[in-house]
Design an enzyme around this catalytic site. Sequence first.
Site, PDB file in Angstrom:
ATOM      1  N   VAL A 115       0.837  -1.195   0.000  1.00  0.00           N
ATOM      2  CA  VAL A 115       0.000   0.000   0.000  1.00  0.00           C
ATOM      3  C   VAL A 115       0.880   1.257   0.000  1.00  0.00           C
ATOM      4  CG1 VAL A 115      -1.767   1.308   1.278  1.00  0.00           C
ATOM      5  CG2 VAL A 115      -1.897  -1.196   1.163  1.00  0.00           C
ATOM      6  N   CYS A 116       1.993   1.217   0.698  1.00  0.00           N
ATOM      7  CA  CYS A 116       2.860   2.389   0.870  1.00  0.00           C
ATOM      8  C   CYS A 116       3.277   3.041  -0.450  1.00  0.00           C
ATOM      9  CB  CYS A 116       4.080   2.045   1.715  1.00  0.00           C
ATOM     10  SG  CYS A 116       3.667   1.489   3.378  1.00  0.00           S
ATOM     11  N   PRO A 117       3.748   2.284  -1.453  1.00  0.00           N
ATOM     12  CA  PRO A 117       4.153   2.972  -2.674  1.00  0.00           C
ATOM     13  C   PRO A 117       2.984   3.640  -3.393  1.00  0.00           C
ATOM     14  CG  PRO A 117       4.341   0.591  -2.948  1.00  0.00           C
ATOM     15  CD  PRO A 117       4.058   0.852  -1.504  1.00  0.00           C
TER      16      PRO A 117
END
Length: 188
Positions: A47-49
């Site tokens: 999810v972070c990128p």
Amino acid sequence: MGLIGKKVENFEGDAFQKGKGFIKVSEKDLMGKWSIICFYPADFTFVCPTELEDLQHQYATLQSLGVEVYGVSTDTHFTHKAWHDSSDAIGKVEYIMLGDPSHKISREFDVLIEEAGLANRGTFIIDPDGIVQMAEVNAGGIGRDASTLLDKVRAAQYVRKNPGEVCPAKWKEGGETLKPSLDLVGKI
């Protein structure tokens, strides 16, 4: 979230920024301008990128509003650079990527998941005096929409420039504001 209205505590860390390489960042860098600090769990994840790339899509507009952006995880600045160099999404990121391997910054913003050594998805808007004006924290599986930050920053800036006025729900720049008074009680 007991941070609203409080001054950011002293911190210092190493960061990576595209075009500048490794830099030092401290709470002093937040003074005199608006800042967004965006905590995320870890580099090289899922999810972070998507979030950091989405935030990059808003970066030019945020900069035009006088806002600097800091992405923060408990990874090191070296890991940030490696991720930046190996990921198409993160390779676009121009804002500062601050490392917090000591967990000090994540603890100060009350987003550290102690048993995991990772940060929750915390977003903070900080005014030019270093005072936290907005705080939101999401669970790890819930990604954020960076476009919502634009209206929140504009509202925070408006309220700062216009004491005695407040911005109602769904306020957009140029929209009507409210002037709290005895006459308004029970009328809204």
